[in-house]
Scaffold this motif. Structure first.
Motif, mmCIF file in Angstrom:
data_model
loop_
_atom_site.group_PDB
_atom_site.id
_atom_site.type_symbol
_atom_site.label_atom_id
_atom_site.label_comp_id
_atom_site.label_asym_id
_atom_site.label_seq_id
_atom_site.Cartn_x
_atom_site.Cartn_y
_atom_site.Cartn_z
ATOM 1 N N SER A 160 0.854 -1.191 0.000
ATOM 2 C CA SER A 160 0.000 0.000 0.000
ATOM 3 C C SER A 160 0.884 1.233 0.000
ATOM 4 O O SER A 160 2.016 1.212 0.480
ATOM 5 N N ARG A 162 2.665 4.742 -2.038
ATOM 6 C CA ARG A 162 3.348 5.065 -3.284
ATOM 7 C C ARG A 162 4.778 5.498 -2.982
ATOM 8 O O ARG A 162 5.014 6.283 -2.054
ATOM 9 N N ARG A 164 8.394 7.158 -4.471
ATOM 10 C CA ARG A 164 8.984 8.022 -5.509
ATOM 11 C C ARG A 164 10.445 7.628 -5.710
ATOM 12 O O ARG A 164 11.205 7.506 -4.752
ATOM 13 N N TYR A 174 7.312 6.375 -10.373
ATOM 14 C CA TYR A 174 6.685 5.940 -9.124
ATOM 15 C C TYR A 174 6.656 4.416 -9.056
ATOM 16 O O TYR A 174 6.692 3.727 -10.086
ATOM 17 N N PHE A 176 4.079 1.614 -7.472
ATOM 18 C CA PHE A 176 2.720 1.490 -6.973
ATOM 19 C C PHE A 176 2.524 0.151 -6.262
ATOM 20 O O PHE A 176 3.391 -0.731 -6.332
ATOM 21 N N GLU A 204 6.037 8.568 -0.815
ATOM 22 C CA GLU A 204 5.173 9.715 -1.081
ATOM 23 C C GLU A 204 4.038 9.782 -0.067
ATOM 24 O O GLU A 204 3.563 10.860 0.265
ATOM 25 N N CYS A 207 3.413 4.053 3.733
ATOM 26 C CA CYS A 207 3.483 2.833 2.936
ATOM 27 C C CYS A 207 3.653 1.605 3.834
ATOM 28 O O CYS A 207 4.176 1.687 4.943
#
Length: 291
Positions: A160, A162, A164, A174, A176, A204, A207
């Protein structure tokens, strides 16, 4: 030899032949048992396939036992079918308990349903994979890896959030959910080699990712051939996705971008390489991919 031929003669030659066949059909229970046998043997593999097979076969043997007790009145036929029903029932309970006992955290459930289950990975195999990993939280703006500093000692898969990816402060792409964070680094090194990240990976958002320690994962892959092939497919697909994303970012002009994490571009990232040589290599690689 003579004894065997005599036994065969007694069983076949001297056995009374049916001269009168029953005109009426057997009862509905007998035909229901036959239908359950036919449908049951069409079951698939895996845990749920075994549950399907043993449940229908068990019902078929139960119907046969009832038929032998009610219509045929034969104790031996009833006994054998009832014993087979008990065996199928015990196998069904055992497999159902195994399936129910395999439980995972929410992150692993998402990972299994989204990535591993579509590839046909069974729950026991996925449990082996999950037991060798750990779930890690990465807070917003915290780094998973820093360029030129962080050693390559694990393989991680984003669940889960994102991530960078930047190099020298310049944005590349990115990462994902359900993509590997470091598949190019993993693929670029042999088990005995060591290396460091050539990019920076920054969260980002908040996570969560699943991580396997490098040495522990190599040991797991050496012990389980299927899991080794599975990871080879997943990592290869992830690198291919990154290559296609790289091709979308490469363009000829005053400035161009390429992901230096990808193994094929490690040698190309040296300052002394001319731009014309780099451009020619990229164009040839793209034509090869198009073929």
């Amino acid at each position: 030899m003579e004894r065997n031929s005599s036994l065969w003669r007694n069983l076949i030659d001297e056995h009374p032949v049916c001269t009168i066949w029953k005109q009426e059909a057997e009862g509905a229970i007998y035909h229901l048992a036959s239908i359950l046998f036919v449908v049951g043997f069409m079951g698939g593999s895996g845990f749920f396939g075994l549950l399907y097979v043993f449940s229908l076969l068990g019902l078929g043997f139960l119907c046969s036992a009832i038929w032998a007790w009610v219509d045929v009145c034969a104790a031996d036929i009833f006994s054998w079918n009832f014993i087979l029903f008990v065996i199928c029932f015990m196998r069904f309970v055992h497999i159902a308990y195994q399936v129910r006992s395999i439980t995972f955290a929410r992150e692993f459930q998402l990972l299994y349903s989204s990535l591993f289950q579509p590839l046909g990975t069974s729950l026991p195999d996925f449990r082996t994979i999950a037991m060798s990993s750990e779930v890690v939280t990465l807070e917003k703006e915290h780094c998973y890896a820093m360029q030129g500093k962080t050693s390559i000692d694990k393989l991680s898969l984003l669940v889960s959030g994102r991530i960078r990816v930047t190099v020298d402060g310049e944005f590349l792409h990115y990462i994902f959910p359900f993509q590997f964070l470091d598949s190019p680094e993993w693929d670029s090194l042999k088990p005995t080699e060591e290396g460091i990240f050539q990019v920076t990976l920054t969260a980002e958002t908040d996570c969560r990712y699943v991580s396997w320690r490098r040495k522990k994962l190599y040991l797991l892959l050496a012990q389980h051939r299927y899991i080794s092939r599975l990871f080879s497919v997943l990592i290869g697909s992830d690198i291919a996705d990154k290559l296609y994303a790289l091709n979308d970012r490469v363009y000829i002009g005053k400035r161009y971008h390429y992901d230096i994490r990808l193994p094929n571009f490690y040698q190309m990232s040296s300052p002394e390489m001319s731009r014309s040589t780099l451009t020619e290599h990229l164009q040839n690689s793209r034509r090869h991919c198009d073929k």
